[in-house]
Design a protein around this motif. Structure first.
Motif, mmCIF file in Angstrom:
data_model
loop_
_atom_site.group_PDB
_atom_site.id
_atom_site.type_symbol
_atom_site.label_atom_id
_atom_site.label_comp_id
_atom_site.label_asym_id
_atom_site.label_seq_id
_atom_site.Cartn_x
_atom_site.Cartn_y
_atom_site.Cartn_z
ATOM 1 N N ARG A 627 0.834 -1.212 0.000
ATOM 2 C CA ARG A 627 0.000 0.000 0.000
ATOM 3 C C ARG A 627 0.866 1.259 0.000
ATOM 4 O O ARG A 627 0.555 2.252 -0.662
ATOM 5 N N TRP A 628 1.967 1.195 0.759
ATOM 6 C CA TRP A 628 2.843 2.370 0.856
ATOM 7 C C TRP A 628 3.474 2.711 -0.494
ATOM 8 O O TRP A 628 3.478 3.868 -0.913
ATOM 9 N N ILE A 629 3.999 1.730 -1.198
ATOM 10 C CA ILE A 629 4.654 2.019 -2.472
ATOM 11 C C ILE A 629 3.633 2.417 -3.536
ATOM 12 O O ILE A 629 3.908 3.280 -4.381
ATOM 13 N N ALA A 633 3.652 5.975 -5.405
ATOM 14 C CA ALA A 633 3.614 6.069 -6.867
ATOM 15 C C ALA A 633 2.514 7.021 -7.316
ATOM 16 O O ALA A 633 2.709 7.815 -8.254
ATOM 17 N N ASN A 634 1.358 6.958 -6.651
ATOM 18 C CA ASN A 634 0.270 7.887 -6.973
ATOM 19 C C ASN A 634 0.731 9.337 -6.831
ATOM 20 O O ASN A 634 0.465 10.185 -7.689
ATOM 21 N N ARG A 635 1.415 9.609 -5.713
ATOM 22 C CA ARG A 635 1.853 10.985 -5.478
ATOM 23 C C ARG A 635 2.914 11.406 -6.499
ATOM 24 O O ARG A 635 2.927 12.548 -6.965
ATOM 25 N N ALA A 636 3.804 10.508 -6.880
ATOM 26 C CA ALA A 636 4.821 10.828 -7.890
ATOM 27 C C ALA A 636 4.179 11.142 -9.236
ATOM 28 O O ALA A 636 4.584 12.078 -9.929
ATOM 29 N N GLY A 689 3.496 -8.477 -6.977
ATOM 30 C CA GLY A 689 2.443 -7.749 -7.678
ATOM 31 C C GLY A 689 2.650 -6.246 -7.600
ATOM 32 O O GLY A 689 2.522 -5.521 -8.602
ATOM 33 N N ALA A 690 2.966 -5.750 -6.391
ATOM 34 C CA ALA A 690 3.199 -4.318 -6.246
ATOM 35 C C ALA A 690 4.437 -3.889 -7.029
ATOM 36 O O ALA A 690 4.439 -2.828 -7.673
#
Length: 898
Positions: A627-629, A633-636, A689-690
């Motif tokens: 969830r953290w990565i 990635a969303n924020r990047a 998967g992540a």
């Protein structure tokens, strides 16, 4: 399996050829997608790729690839400019090496040679743009001398002439005596020259022994003087206004008149007026209706035809015989002879050393002459008004906005545009002259003959104007002529106006403004909605690159050494608003390390079984690490997209760099290593998967700036068919359950390990030493986090255990604050604390001394005023670095009680 060592040269050409074969760069006029258009600033057909090209084309390609991935129907229109003077010079030199001269060959034979050269050697720049990775729509490539573009040029010329906006006039132009043509201001460069300032005595008519003294750097032009000017409020010379002076050597009586052009603070306060040989004097001459005789010919030799009738002997002043002997001499030889003769006549009052700026032709390399000739002009003032209004109203916006002021300053004071050139290579002016000099401006010779028959009532021989048009005239039509105008093509309807023009500030007036004039006049709409202005590429010290300084960098050599991606990403990283790009090999080398980091991370994931899984759903991620990565990635993606929307290439590169190098490589992969190396199970499956999802996001996110390595990894991993990343969708945010909690958890762990590493590094704890971490005043949740991530903390921080501290803080610890808690590393017995304190204090003193020295230099107003701008800026950067080092050392001392 990916190669252990990244070798960009092994796949760059193959990938580019694959994209080109697949039509990946092509716009589609039939597409339902919203169009996005960038018009290439057409490089000269004679050109080869230099760092300025690398800068502007990298930025354009970054934008076009990004918009293409967003689903826009992107057209990046390619083409080259015929570059009148530059190309003619290249071919003339080539012919000279074979013992041939264009004048002996004749115009038609010479032009055949130019076209042959263009076919054989004129495509170097387009081949080099492919090396850079520029994704231009090559089948649409145009050349400013294509028949279609030539038809557009003729249509515009004829139309503007019939509207009274193109006309012939006798005015001063920048004249290159070596090339024997008028040249534009852009082709003139000022060079500092050490010369003399001669103070010459002009006798007052009818008053023997009285003189008015004028100062000049160009005695050879005095033969064309038609007045002396004094300032109307200059009390010293006002009594001379209305009288006449006798022009030495010629004998012509010339008026002494009042004009504000004369500066009472300079020289004697009186200035000679030579309207045919000085731009300011020309305006004075027009204001006062003065004659404008020329005294230099096309090769800058003394020419007496226009002053011969006035040459008369005046005892002690004029010498017609001397002048006749002077005829045909070069201007500089004539200068010496004239000064010598004036000294003999007692008419030189004094001579002063004088350093001044002398305009030179940038291609001919000789001083240019203001020369009074018949030329063709465009009424730029009338054409400029709609362009000014378009920027004022916001229909076209400049980024950065301050460049609008430069645009307005030029456009509101615009002069008639000299559009004719005395060359053979170029668009020959569509004008024909009858026997009596009457001009017929038509699209073709047949139309001109028909107009002549109607005018004269019979067949008459016509002579075509031999001049060609200024290269900027045809390039001003580029945004619509390349799309088929004057025909109303579907491309013209779809891709005009363009979305953004990317160019340097140096051609805002010469190209940007003229495209706006022509686009608004003939299309009724601005040619582009945004003008993004970038700076210049300079060396690492901020100096302009030049061969004489030996600091020129070759982009092709850098691509060969480090790969195109490293150069492109460096350019993006260094391109911020309103500033020049300070480039060095070290910068490119550093960013090659970033590209290599991506390659190595992908190779590690490949070795650990990570592969694309289209069925994997980010929304179903359960572990805090995944969830953290995903959240990071969303924020990047959000940051990178916003940066590109704002043309902040530096912020786009920085957002990508932070996320990829720091968050993904340095933390996620390190956290995931034990899981990926461990037994199969849900946690490992989710980590894979992540990892595959975020790697795919990274490749898409970086593709606009780093096209080759990202495409190679995309293809090798199997995220899509070969050569498909260029058309893959731009990443967007994905749903992440409980993202805030995962962010709080992992960010805390990252901060803890970072603080531990920082403390260890600052106080020189050997990497081989492990030690306990003491935690004081920590909340229960913080201790629980430490327990959940203890293995990662031990491995990454070189920590043996995390132990709560309830009592007094022991001696000999290094401390750091993390949220509500204080974390401590016991250093007793690990390092010599007093010695370390002394070392840090000594380094701190050295940094402070350096800061004081630099600050004193910058406080010296004389240094700041006299030193080159790049040297001042370098000292400011050094001062900031020294102060940052002081702050770091202060923090280190504070950690160990120093």
């Amino acid at each position: 399996m990916l190669d252990k060592v990244l070798t960009p040269g092994a796949f760059e050409a193959r990938l580019y050829e694959g994209w080109e074969r697949a039509g990946a760069f092509a716009a589609d006029p039939d597409s339902a997608a919203r169009p996005f258009t960038i018009m290439i600033p057409p490089p000269n057909v004679t050109g080869s790729l230099h760092m300025g090209h690398a800068l502007t084309f990298t930025l354009q390609d970054t934008l076009i690839r990004w918009r293409r991935m967003q689903g826009r129907d992107a057209l990046w229109q390619p083409g080259t400019d015929h570059a009148g003077i530059a190309t003619q010079m290249v071919v003339e030199r080539l012919l000279a090496s074979r013992g041939l001269d264009r004048r002996q060959m004749g115009r038609e034979a010479f032009l055949e040679q130019v076209w042959a050269w263009k076919a054989e050697s004129g495509g170097a720049i387009t081949r080099q743009l492919r090396r850079l990775g520029a994704s231009l729509d090559w089948p649409r490539e145009r050349f400013t001398m294509d028949e279609g573009l030539s038809a557009a040029v003729r249509e515009v010329f004829v139309t503007l002439h019939r509207q009274g906006l193109i006309y012939r006039d006798r005015r001063l132009v920048n004249w290159d005596p070596k090339l024997q043509t008028a040249i534009s201001d852009l082709e003139v460069e000022s060079r500092e020259v050490r010369g003399s300032l001669w103070h010459l005595r002009y006798p007052i008519e009818g008053e023997p022994g009285r003189y008015v003294v004028v100062a000049t750097t160009r005695p050879e032009t005095m033969l064309g003087d038609t007045a002396v000017a004094v300032h109307p409020e200059d009390g010293r010379l006002r009594h001379l206004i209305g009288r006449r002076a006798v022009l030495p050597l010629v004998g012509r009586a010339i008026p002494i008149l009042a004009d504000t052009h004369a500066d009472p603070e300079k020289g004697s306060g009186a200035v000679k007026i030579t309207p045919a040989h000085d731009f300011n004097d020309f305006e004075v001459g027009r204001r006062h209706g003065l004659p404008m005789p020329s005294v230099l010919d096309a090769e800058a030799r003394i020419w007496l035809e226009e002053i011969a009738p006035e040459m008369r002997a005046v005892e002690g002043v004029a010498d017609p015989a001397f002048l006749r002997a002077l005829a045909g001499q070069d201007r500089f030889a004539a200068r010496k002879a004239i000064v010598a003769r004036l000294e003999e006549l007692g008419l030189v009052e004094k001579v002063e050393p004088h350093t001044h700026q002398v305009p030179h032709g940038d291609r001919g390399g000789v001083p240019i002459e203001p020369r009074l000739t018949w030329q063709w002009y465009a009424d730029a003032a009338t054409l400029a008004k709609p362009a000014i209004e378009a920027v004022e109203s916001g229909r076209t916006a400049f980024v950065p906005k301050q460049w609008e002021n430069t645009f307005f300053a030029w456009m509101r004071d615009i002069q008639p545009w000299c559009i004719s050139r005395q060359l053979w290579w170029g668009h020959q002016i569509p004008a024909w002259y009858g026997p009596d000099g009457h001009v017929f401006v038509e699209r073709t010779e047949a139309e001109a003959q028909a107009a002549a028959r109607a005018h004269y009532g019979k067949e008459v021989p016509l002579r075509r104007d031999e001049d060609v048009l200024d290269t900027w005239f045809s390039s001003a039509l580029w945004p619509f002529s390349t799309l088929g105008w004057p025909e109303r093509t579907r491309e013209l309807a779809r891709y005009y106006p363009g979305d953004v023009l990317v160019t340097g500030f140096d051609i805002i007036f010469f190209w940007v403004a003229r495209m706006m004039m022509m686009g608004l006049h003939f299309m009724g709409e601005v040619p582009f909605r945004t003008v993004y202005i970038h700076g210049l590429v300079r060396d690492e010290r901020g100096q302009k690159m030049s061969k004489s300084k030996g600091n020129v960098m070759d982009p092709l050599e850098l691509i060969e050494a480090y790969g195109a991606d490293a150069l492109r990403f460096t350019i993006c990283a260094l391109t911020g608003p309103g500033r020049d790009v300070k480039l060095s090999r070290k910068r490119v080398e550093d960013h090659r390390a970033f590209v290599t980091k991506i390659w190595n991370a992908a190779r590690f994931l490949e070795m650990n079984g990570v592969a694309p899984d289209p069925a994997w759903d980010p929304a179903r991620a359960r572990t805090p690490l995944a969830r953290w990565i995903l959240d990071a990635a969303n924020r990047a993606v959000t940051e990178a997209t916003a940066a590109l929307e704002a043309y902040r290439f530096d912020e786009y590169a920085a957002a990508c760099y932070r996320f990829v190098w720091n968050t993904f490589c340095d933390w996620f992969i390190e956290f995931a290593k034990p899981v990926l190396a461990g037994p199969d199970g849900p946690e490992k499956e989710e980590a894979r998967g992540a990892a595959q999802h975020v790697l795919g996001t990274i490749l898409r996110l970086l593709h606009p700036a780093i096209p080759f390595v990202t495409e190679e990894l995309w293809d090798r991993f199997g995220y899509g068919p070969a050569f498909s990343l260029i058309r893959a969708s731009w990443p967007g945010a994905v749903p992440v359950a409980e993202a805030e909690a995962a962010r709080a958890e992992l960010d805390w762990v990252v901060s803890l390990v970072s603080e531990v590493r920082s403390v260890r590094n600052e106080v020189n704890v050997p990497p081989s030493v492990t030690m306990p971490l003491l935690v004081k005043d920590a909340a229960p949740e913080s201790l629980a986090r430490a327990g959940r991530w203890i293995e990662a903390i031990r491995r990454l921080g070189r920590i043996s255990e995390v132990r709560p501290l309830d009592g007094e803080v022991p001696k000999g610890v290094a401390q750091a604050v993390l949220g509500e808690a204080t974390v401590m590393l016991p250093l007793e017995g690990v390092i010599d604390i007093p010695a370390e304190r002394a070392r840090l204090a000594k380094e701190r003193g050295r940094a402070e001394a350096e800061a004081r020295k630099i600050a004193a230099k910058l406080d010296n107003a004389d240094f700041v005023a006299r030193a080159p701008e790049e040297v001042v800026e370098e000292n400011r950067e050094r001062l900031a670095a020294a102060r940052a080092e002081m702050a770091r050392l202060d923090a280190a001392l504070a950690r160990i009680g120093g």
